[in-house]
Design a protein around this motif. Structure first.
Motif, PDB file in Angstrom:
ATOM      1  N   ARG A  94       9.441   2.689  15.220  1.00 22.39           N
ATOM      2  CA  ARG A  94       9.713   3.627  14.110  1.00 22.39           C
ATOM      3  C   ARG A  94       9.255   3.114  12.747  1.00 22.39           C
ATOM      4  NH1 ARG A  94      15.845   4.894  14.668  1.00 22.39           N
ATOM      5  NH2 ARG A  94      15.437   6.044  12.742  1.00 22.39           N
ATOM      6  N   LEU A  95       8.948   1.827  12.641  1.00 22.67           N
ATOM      7  CA  LEU A  95       8.515   1.281  11.341  1.00 22.67           C
ATOM      8  C   LEU A  95       7.120   0.674  11.450  1.00 22.67           C
ATOM      9  CD1 LEU A  95       8.901   0.351   8.382  1.00 22.67           C
ATOM     10  CD2 LEU A  95      10.099  -1.664   9.275  1.00 22.67           C
ATOM     11  N   GLU A  96       6.198   1.201  10.647  1.00 20.40           N
ATOM     12  CA  GLU A  96       4.861   0.608  10.544  1.00 20.40           C
ATOM     13  C   GLU A  96       4.726   0.016   9.154  1.00 20.40           C
ATOM     14  OE1 GLU A  96       1.951   3.748  11.342  1.00 20.40           O
ATOM     15  OE2 GLU A  96       3.450   4.508  12.754  1.00 20.40           O
ATOM     16  N   VAL A  97       4.253  -1.214   9.092  1.00 24.00           N
ATOM     17  CA  VAL A  97       4.081  -1.857   7.787  1.00 24.00           C
ATOM     18  C   VAL A  97       2.591  -1.965   7.499  1.00 24.00           C
ATOM     19  CG1 VAL A  97       4.542  -3.920   6.418  1.00 24.00           C
ATOM     20  CG2 VAL A  97       6.234  -3.143   8.107  1.00 24.00           C
ATOM     21  N   VAL A  98       2.206  -1.476   6.345  1.00 22.74           N
ATOM     22  CA  VAL A  98       0.812  -1.576   5.905  1.00 22.74           C
ATOM     23  C   VAL A  98       0.787  -2.604   4.792  1.00 22.74           C
ATOM     24  CG1 VAL A  98      -1.129  -0.338   4.859  1.00 22.74           C
ATOM     25  CG2 VAL A  98       0.412   0.854   6.459  1.00 22.74           C
ATOM     26  N   GLU A  99       0.068  -3.711   5.003  1.00 21.75           N
ATOM     27  CA  GLU A  99      -0.030  -4.706   3.944  1.00 21.75           C
ATOM     28  C   GLU A  99      -1.165  -4.308   3.024  1.00 21.75           C
ATOM     29  OE1 GLU A  99      -1.058  -8.720   5.063  1.00 21.75           O
ATOM     30  OE2 GLU A  99      -0.855  -9.414   3.007  1.00 21.75           O
ATOM     31  N   GLY A 100      -0.850  -4.092   1.732  1.00 18.06           N
ATOM     32  CA  GLY A 100      -1.914  -3.733   0.810  1.00 18.06           C
ATOM     33  C   GLY A 100      -1.381  -3.133  -0.466  1.00 18.06           C
ATOM     34  N   ASP A 101      -2.339  -2.742  -1.312  1.00 19.78           N
ATOM     35  CA  ASP A 101      -2.025  -2.166  -2.613  1.00 19.78           C
ATOM     36  C   ASP A 101      -1.864  -0.656  -2.452  1.00 19.78           C
ATOM     37  OD1 ASP A 101      -2.009  -1.199  -5.186  1.00 19.78           O
ATOM     38  OD2 ASP A 101      -3.644  -2.486  -5.885  1.00 19.78           O
ATOM     39  N   ALA A 102      -0.692  -0.145  -2.814  1.00 20.72           N
ATOM     40  CA  ALA A 102      -0.445   1.296  -2.660  1.00 20.72           C
ATOM     41  C   ALA A 102      -1.410   2.127  -3.493  1.00 20.72           C
ATOM     42  CB  ALA A 102       0.991   1.616  -3.049  1.00 20.72           C
ATOM     43  N   GLU A 129      -4.439   1.733  -3.660  1.00 26.68           N
ATOM     44  CA  GLU A 129      -5.684   1.864  -2.888  1.00 26.68           C
ATOM     45  C   GLU A 129      -5.437   2.500  -1.526  1.00 26.68           C
ATOM     46  OE1 GLU A 129      -8.640   0.129  -4.122  1.00 26.68           O
ATOM     47  OE2 GLU A 129      -7.429  -0.050  -5.936  1.00 26.68           O
ATOM     48  N   THR A 130      -4.195   2.897  -1.259  1.00 24.78           N
ATOM     49  CA  THR A 130      -3.851   3.376   0.082  1.00 24.78           C
ATOM     50  C   THR A 130      -3.830   4.901   0.108  1.00 24.78           C
ATOM     51  OG1 THR A 130      -2.468   1.413   0.334  1.00 24.78           O
ATOM     52  CG2 THR A 130      -2.144   3.161   1.943  1.00 24.78           C
ATOM     53  N   ASP A 131      -4.534   5.471   1.069  1.00 27.50           N
ATOM     54  CA  ASP A 131      -4.638   6.927   1.174  1.00 27.50           C
ATOM     55  C   ASP A 131      -3.500   7.431   2.076  1.00 27.50           C
ATOM     56  OD1 ASP A 131      -5.266   9.544   1.605  1.00 27.50           O
ATOM     57  OD2 ASP A 131      -7.388   9.185   2.070  1.00 27.50           O
ATOM     58  N   LEU A 132      -2.382   7.802   1.439  1.00 25.19           N
ATOM     59  CA  LEU A 132      -1.212   8.236   2.223  1.00 25.19           C
ATOM     60  C   LEU A 132      -1.518   9.521   2.985  1.00 25.19           C
ATOM     61  CD1 LEU A 132       1.898   7.563  -0.073  1.00 25.19           C
ATOM     62  CD2 LEU A 132       0.674   6.004   1.438  1.00 25.19           C
ATOM     63  N   ALA A 133      -2.293  10.409   2.380  1.00 24.48           N
ATOM     64  CA  ALA A 133      -2.611  11.683   3.045  1.00 24.48           C
ATOM     65  C   ALA A 133      -3.308  11.402   4.384  1.00 24.48           C
ATOM     66  CB  ALA A 133      -3.488  12.536   2.150  1.00 24.48           C
ATOM     67  N   ALA A 134      -4.216  10.422   4.378  1.00 18.49           N
ATOM     68  CA  ALA A 134      -4.924  10.093   5.621  1.00 18.49           C
ATOM     69  C   ALA A 134      -3.949   9.513   6.642  1.00 18.49           C
ATOM     70  CB  ALA A 134      -6.053   9.104   5.339  1.00 18.49           C
ATOM     71  N   LEU A 135      -3.017   8.678   6.172  1.00 14.90           N
ATOM     72  CA  LEU A 135      -2.043   8.082   7.089  1.00 14.90           C
ATOM     73  C   LEU A 135      -1.091   9.146   7.651  1.00 14.90           C
ATOM     74  CD1 LEU A 135      -1.133   4.793   5.144  1.00 14.90           C
ATOM     75  CD2 LEU A 135      -2.425   4.962   7.272  1.00 14.90           C
ATOM     76  N   ALA A 136      -0.771  10.158   6.846  1.00 10.85           N
ATOM     77  CA  ALA A 136       0.114  11.235   7.318  1.00 10.85           C
ATOM     78  C   ALA A 136      -0.585  12.045   8.398  1.00 10.85           C
ATOM     79  CB  ALA A 136       0.513  12.135   6.159  1.00 10.85           C
ATOM     80  N   ASN A 137      -1.906  12.175   8.249  1.00 15.24           N
ATOM     81  CA  ASN A 137      -2.715  12.824   9.277  1.00 15.24           C
ATOM     82  C   ASN A 137      -2.184  14.216   9.650  1.00 15.24           C
ATOM     83  OD1 ASN A 137      -4.835  12.950  11.019  1.00 15.24           O
ATOM     84  ND2 ASN A 137      -3.806  11.862  12.690  1.00 15.24           N
ATOM     85  N   GLY A 138      -1.779  14.959   8.648  1.00 16.16           N
ATOM     86  CA  GLY A 138      -1.355  16.340   8.893  1.00 16.16           C
ATOM     87  C   GLY A 138       0.112  16.507   9.246  1.00 16.16           C
ATOM     88  N   ALA A 139       0.804  15.414   9.567  1.00 14.23           N
ATOM     89  CA  ALA A 139       2.233  15.523   9.916  1.00 14.23           C
ATOM     90  C   ALA A 139       3.052  15.718   8.640  1.00 14.23           C
ATOM     91  CB  ALA A 139       2.680  14.252  10.635  1.00 14.23           C
ATOM     92  N   PRO A 140       4.213  16.413   8.730  1.00 14.92           N
ATOM     93  CA  PRO A 140       5.030  16.569   7.522  1.00 14.92           C
ATOM     94  C   PRO A 140       5.489  15.217   6.991  1.00 14.92           C
ATOM     95  CG  PRO A 140       6.129  17.516   9.463  1.00 14.92           C
ATOM     96  CD  PRO A 140       4.793  17.029   9.908  1.00 14.92           C
TER      97      PRO A 140
END
Ligand code: SAM
Length: 276
Positions: A97-105, A107-118
């Protein structure tokens, strides 16, 4: 070792065990009060069925609250590698249930990570980049926001600028942008002593939800108009908007050229942007 209701060790113990001394440069003001982190997580409404983005999980107080509150999937973006072993322990406690992305927010494309999910965004933001992060998420795709809601901790003054209405001292470019795209409100204030270390100022939890009936407007033009108008907020609009066609533009729209930027509604700014 003592445990808390979620079966994980108390946050202060976690931080001590891992030697996580807060770094000012990373805006690290941690929340250790589980009642407060639970209150923030509850404020975000139902979390089941959502991807919840958390920016800057740090030692994981809010992350744990989001998971305990039933978030189906938490994606946490953290820049400080010292936090990763702590977050790995939380991930092991809540398998899958928890994914950790190491990086600078930034520079992070949240829309791509959401991938269409709410998706919802819930975070105690690092204050040095909080406003820029909000602007990035608001403007990611104004016609199709990837977020259903944002529940975010800012410095109180930033919160006031986000929810500001025309005529108030806090009303400016951020208030126009947020007001065009979202309905926003300050849910509650959080005093400095709730954080470790305490920041200098009071904080506020702000909630934003996309407007279903957003006014038609071009983002780039709206930014040009608000940049010019609030760049000289004490001046009359006929003066501040001169480079954009000032007086003629205002007269065409029936807006009194002697008014100042802070008196214009979001709808009037949108009309100006469209008329450019
Ligand atoms: N969520 C934790 C809490 O409430 O106790 C920590 C909040 S603290 C205000 C901000 C967190 O954001 C820190 O963990 C910091 O390392 C992280 N951070 C700072 N700048 C960041 C960035 N550009 N991208 C991702 N995380 C960042």
């Amino acid at each position: 070792m003592a445990t808390t209701p979620d079966g994980l060790p108390p946050l202060r113990d976690v931080v001590a065990t891992h030697g996580l001394a807060p770094k000012k440069a990373l805006g690290q003001n941690f929340l250790f009060d589980l009642n407060l982190t639970a209150k923030i997580a509850r404020s975000a409404g139902p979390l089941e069925g959502f991807t919840v983005f958390e920016i800057g999980p740090g030692p994981g107080g809010l992350t744990r609250a989001l998971l305990a509150q039933g978030a189906s999937r938490v994606v946490a973006v953290e820049r400080d590698p010292r936090c990763l072993p702590i977050l790995a322990e939380i991930a092991a406690h809540y398998p899958g249930r928890l994914e950790v992305v190491e990086g600078d927010a930034l520079e992070t494309d949240l829309a791509a990570l959401a991938n269409g999910a709410p998706a919802k965004i819930v975070a105690n933001l690092p204050y040095n980049v909080g406003t820029q992060l909000l602007i990035n998420w608001l403007t990611a795709d104004v016609d199709h926001p990837f977020w259903t809601s944002m529940t975010l901790m800012f410095q109180k003054e930033v919160g006031q600028r986000i929810v500001a209405v025309p005529g108030s001292n806090h009303y400016g470019r951020l208030g126009v942008l947020a007001g065009w795209i979202a309905r926003s409100e300050i849910l509650f204030d959080v005093p400095p002593q709730a954080f470790t270390p305490p920041p200098k100022v009071t904080s506020s939890v702000v909630q934003l939800e996309p407007l279903a009936d957003r006014l038609p407007c071009d983002l780039a033009r709206l930014e040009r108009v608000t940049h010019a108008a609030f760049g000289q907020r004490r001046k009359m609009l006929r003066q501040s908007l001169k480079p954009l066609g000032g007086e003629a533009l205002l007269e065409r729209l029936g807006i009194e050229p002697t008014r100042r930027a802070e008196t214009l509604s979001v709808a009037e700014f949108c009309a100006l942007a469209q008329a450019l």
